[in-house]
Scaffold this active site. Structure first.
Site, PDB file in Angstrom:
ATOM      1  N   ILE A 229       0.834  -1.211   0.000  1.00  0.00           N
ATOM      2  CA  ILE A 229       0.000   0.000   0.000  1.00  0.00           C
ATOM      3  C   ILE A 229       0.866   1.258   0.000  1.00  0.00           C
ATOM      4  O   ILE A 229       0.633   2.184  -0.786  1.00  0.00           O
ATOM      5  CB  ILE A 229      -0.963  -0.011   1.210  1.00  0.00           C
TER       6      ILE A 229
ATOM      7  N   ASP B 162      10.790   1.432   7.388  1.00  0.00           N
ATOM      8  CA  ASP B 162      10.422   0.021   7.253  1.00  0.00           C
ATOM      9  C   ASP B 162      11.708  -0.795   7.271  1.00  0.00           C
ATOM     10  O   ASP B 162      12.429  -0.865   6.281  1.00  0.00           O
ATOM     11  CB  ASP B 162       9.657  -0.214   5.946  1.00  0.00           C
TER      12      ASP B 162
ATOM     13  N   ASP C  22      -9.346   5.741   8.933  1.00  0.00           N
ATOM     14  CA  ASP C  22     -10.267   4.705   8.436  1.00  0.00           C
ATOM     15  C   ASP C  22     -10.476   3.631   9.496  1.00  0.00           C
ATOM     16  O   ASP C  22     -11.378   2.818   9.382  1.00  0.00           O
ATOM     17  CB  ASP C  22      -9.667   4.068   7.175  1.00  0.00           C
TER      18      ASP C  22
ATOM     19  N   GLU D 167     -13.855  -0.911  16.990  1.00  0.00           N
ATOM     20  CA  GLU D 167     -14.770  -0.732  15.865  1.00  0.00           C
ATOM     21  C   GLU D 167     -16.003  -1.608  16.055  1.00  0.00           C
ATOM     22  O   GLU D 167     -15.868  -2.734  16.543  1.00  0.00           O
ATOM     23  CB  GLU D 167     -14.056  -1.106  14.558  1.00  0.00           C
TER      24      GLU D 167
ATOM     25  N   HIS E 198     -13.766   1.941   8.303  1.00  0.00           N
ATOM     26  CA  HIS E 198     -12.918   0.821   7.868  1.00  0.00           C
ATOM     27  C   HIS E 198     -13.328   0.391   6.450  1.00  0.00           C
ATOM     28  O   HIS E 198     -13.608  -0.784   6.187  1.00  0.00           O
ATOM     29  CB  HIS E 198     -13.005  -0.355   8.844  1.00  0.00           C
TER      30      HIS E 198
ATOM     31  N   GLY F 137     -11.484   1.175   3.669  1.00  0.00           N
ATOM     32  CA  GLY F 137     -10.344   1.351   2.757  1.00  0.00           C
ATOM     33  C   GLY F 137     -10.337   0.410   1.571  1.00  0.00           C
ATOM     34  O   GLY F 137      -9.946   0.774   0.465  1.00  0.00           O
ATOM     35  N   ALA F 138     -10.796  -0.818   1.783  1.00  0.00           N
ATOM     36  CA  ALA F 138     -10.713  -1.821   0.715  1.00  0.00           C
ATOM     37  C   ALA F 138     -11.978  -1.869  -0.131  1.00  0.00           C
ATOM     38  O   ALA F 138     -12.057  -2.644  -1.070  1.00  0.00           O
ATOM     39  CB  ALA F 138     -10.467  -3.195   1.336  1.00  0.00           C
TER      40      ALA F 138
HETATM   41  P1  NAD Z   1       2.383  -5.354   3.292  1.00  0.00           P
HETATM   42  O1  NAD Z   1       2.594  -6.613   4.042  1.00  0.00           O
HETATM   43  O2  NAD Z   1       2.623  -5.317   1.832  1.00  0.00           O
HETATM   44  O3  NAD Z   1       3.283  -4.194   3.946  1.00  0.00           O
HETATM   45  C1  NAD Z   1       3.495  -4.050   5.312  1.00  0.00           C
HETATM   46  C2  NAD Z   1       4.885  -3.495   5.483  1.00  0.00           C
HETATM   47  O4  NAD Z   1       5.091  -3.238   6.863  1.00  0.00           O
HETATM   48  C3  NAD Z   1       5.983  -4.447   5.012  1.00  0.00           C
HETATM   49  O5  NAD Z   1       6.823  -3.802   4.064  1.00  0.00           O
HETATM   50  C4  NAD Z   1       6.736  -4.780   6.294  1.00  0.00           C
HETATM   51  O6  NAD Z   1       8.134  -4.900   6.072  1.00  0.00           O
HETATM   52  C5  NAD Z   1       6.423  -3.577   7.164  1.00  0.00           C
HETATM   53  N1  NAD Z   1       6.594  -3.854   8.576  1.00  0.00           N
HETATM   54  C6  NAD Z   1       6.319  -5.007   9.237  1.00  0.00           C
HETATM   55  N2  NAD Z   1       6.625  -4.858  10.545  1.00  0.00           N
HETATM   56  C7  NAD Z   1       7.120  -3.607  10.677  1.00  0.00           C
HETATM   57  C8  NAD Z   1       7.609  -2.862  11.782  1.00  0.00           C
HETATM   58  N3  NAD Z   1       7.680  -3.409  12.998  1.00  0.00           N
HETATM   59  N4  NAD Z   1       8.011  -1.607  11.564  1.00  0.00           N
HETATM   60  C9  NAD Z   1       7.933  -1.054  10.330  1.00  0.00           C
HETATM   61  N5  NAD Z   1       7.503  -1.700   9.244  1.00  0.00           N
HETATM   62  C10 NAD Z   1       7.093  -2.965   9.430  1.00  0.00           C
HETATM   63  O7  NAD Z   1       0.905  -4.888   3.647  1.00  0.00           O
HETATM   64  P2  NAD Z   1       0.014  -3.824   2.885  1.00  0.00           P
HETATM   65  O8  NAD Z   1      -0.813  -4.521   1.862  1.00  0.00           O
HETATM   66  O9  NAD Z   1       0.842  -2.651   2.514  1.00  0.00           O
HETATM   67  O10 NAD Z   1      -0.976  -3.434   4.079  1.00  0.00           O
HETATM   68  C11 NAD Z   1      -0.507  -2.713   5.200  1.00  0.00           C
HETATM   69  C12 NAD Z   1      -1.560  -2.789   6.273  1.00  0.00           C
HETATM   70  O11 NAD Z   1      -2.736  -2.112   5.825  1.00  0.00           O
HETATM   71  C13 NAD Z   1      -2.059  -4.208   6.584  1.00  0.00           C
HETATM   72  O12 NAD Z   1      -1.239  -4.842   7.525  1.00  0.00           O
HETATM   73  C14 NAD Z   1      -3.449  -3.972   7.113  1.00  0.00           C
HETATM   74  O13 NAD Z   1      -3.375  -3.839   8.517  1.00  0.00           O
HETATM   75  C15 NAD Z   1      -3.841  -2.640   6.522  1.00  0.00           C
HETATM   76  N6  NAD Z   1      -4.971  -2.764   5.581  1.00  0.00           N
HETATM   77  C16 NAD Z   1      -6.073  -2.010   5.824  1.00  0.00           C
HETATM   78  C17 NAD Z   1      -7.167  -2.078   4.974  1.00  0.00           C
HETATM   79  C18 NAD Z   1      -8.394  -1.234   5.213  1.00  0.00           C
HETATM   80  O14 NAD Z   1      -9.485  -1.634   4.844  1.00  0.00           O
HETATM   81  N7  NAD Z   1      -8.252  -0.050   5.781  1.00  0.00           N
HETATM   82  C19 NAD Z   1      -7.135  -2.940   3.864  1.00  0.00           C
HETATM   83  C20 NAD Z   1      -5.973  -3.676   3.620  1.00  0.00           C
HETATM   84  C21 NAD Z   1      -4.894  -3.582   4.498  1.00  0.00           C
END
Ligand code: NAD
Length: 327
Positions: free
Chosen positions: A165, A184, A269, A274, A293, A295-296
């Site tokens: 994301i 990250d 979001d 929630e 919530h 986002g997706a």
């Molecule tokens: P992703 O797994 O591609 O990316 C997550 C990133 O976080 C990775 O690059 C990882 O290295 C990093 N990370 C892990 N632990 C870490 C730490 N301790 N410190 C810093 N960075 C760290 O996931 P994504 O698809 O980019 O999604 C990110 C988050 O978004 C998901 O985990 C989920 O919680 C959230 N999300 C929310 C919605 C929504 O509806 N709002 C939808 C999808 C995902």
């Protein structure tokens, strides 16, 4: 009599716990039907309870999973289940090890809703900079209030997390002439370099920026990542965006940040609890923009994810390894 082989789904049942599946995932649903599967779908708008799932899972060969819980007791009822295909990314409702022990594949769709979430984050940013919700409210109330906003061009942005994301958000933001840095520890430096993003320590990612956007997963290590201490390191008036998980931001600290002016506004979001309580003190601040919530929730994301989950089921029964096997 035809000598054509029976379709892979003939005589097989897919249970679909995900709500609004027929409405939102028509293409994937049709793929299953075209392959001969019989579908038992959740016709309500609430997830199946444990007892409902336990009953249905007994006759299931495959499952398209929403947020109903595939834990050890549920999987113990499954006599012929071969795959749990999760309609989304999160797998916190599936016991991966138990499924593997029973020979059940679990798949998800990583990045399937990344575009939708990245665009919502961008929407929050633009809304906050131009104070769109306040202007919308004022105009509807008969007030011709014209707020002087800020431009996105030229801003400095700090991202917490640089996964699917955050990378998409960076790519979309690049057209706005912004400067981006990200924290990250596991990120691929080549990805960051390709997008012109500097990878920096946590404290640096939130310092000297106009906007902080949170994109890490919620884990014990990231719980309340944005807390009083981190907010203290931010510049006066920093905008905070959280489209990831509520537990990543200490809401009480965020309220304190808004009250002190250190946080100039927030786009949220997700919340610690929630559905969010309408009396949540965050709502006392006009500079807070929220979504439930959602986002997706785009037509395109559901279509994409619906197709991928159905394809994984067809693959398993066709003897192919499904993409994105998670266990
Ligand atoms: P992703 O797994 O591609 O990316 C997550 C990133 O976080 C990775 O690059 C990882 O290295 C990093 N990370 C892990 N632990 C870490 C730490 N301790 N410190 C810093 N960075 C760290 O996931 P994504 O698809 O980019 O999604 C990110 C988050 O978004 C998901 O985990 C989920 O919680 C959230 N999300 C929310 C919605 C929504 O509806 N709002 C939808 C999808 C995902």
């Amino acid at each position: 009599m035809s000598d054509r082989p029976a379709p892979v789904g003939a005589g097989r049942t897919v249970i679909v716990g995900a709500v609004r599946y027929a409405e939102l995932c028509g293409r994937g649903r049709q793929l299953l039907i075209d392959n001969g599967f019989t579908l038992i779908e959740n016709q309500t708008t609430v997830p199946w309870t444990a007892s409902e799932l336990h009953e249905l899972i007994r006759s299931a060969d495959a499952a398209v999973a929403g947020v109903e819980v595939f834990d050890q007791p549920a999987l113990a009822e499954a006599a012929s289940l071969r795959i749990v295909s999760r309609l989304g990314v999160g797998l916190d409702n599936v016991d991966l090890a138990e499924a593997r022990a029973r020979g059940i594949d679990v798949v998800n769709v990583p990045g399937g809703n990344a575009e939708a979430v990245a665009e919502l984050a961008l929407g929050f940013i633009l809304s906050l900079l131009r104070r769109l919700p306040e202007m919308n409210e004022a105009a509807r109330a008969g007030r011709w209030d014209r707020y002087v906003g800020r431009e996105l061009a030229g801003t400095r942005i700090g991202l917490l997390g640089f996964g699917a994301i955050a990378r998409l958000l960076s790519a979309r933001l690049s057209g706005f002439d912004v400067t981006i840095k990200a924290y990250d520890p596991y990120a691929d430096p080549a990805h960051a370099a390709a997008l012109g993003v500097a990878l920096v320590p946590l404290e640096d990612a939130v310092a000297d920026v106009d906007i902080v956007s949170v994109h890490v997963p919620h884990l014990p290590a990231t719980h309340h990542l944005v807390n009083d201490e981190l907010i203290t390191r931010m510049s006066e008036g920093t905008l905070l965006i959280n489209t990831s998980r509520g537990g990543l931001v200490d809401e009480a600290a965020l309220v304190r940040g808004l009250e002190s002016g250190r946080i100039g506004g927030a786009g949220l979001d997700v919340f610690e609890h929630e559905p969010v309580d309408p009396r949540n003190p965050l709502f006392a601040h006009s500079g807070v923009v929220t979504a439930p919530h959602a986002g997706a929730d785009t037509v395109e994301a559901y279509d994409r994810i619906g197709w991928a989950t159905a394809e994984a089921i067809v693959d398993v029964f066709s003897g192919r390894r499904p993409a994105n096997l998670a266990n």
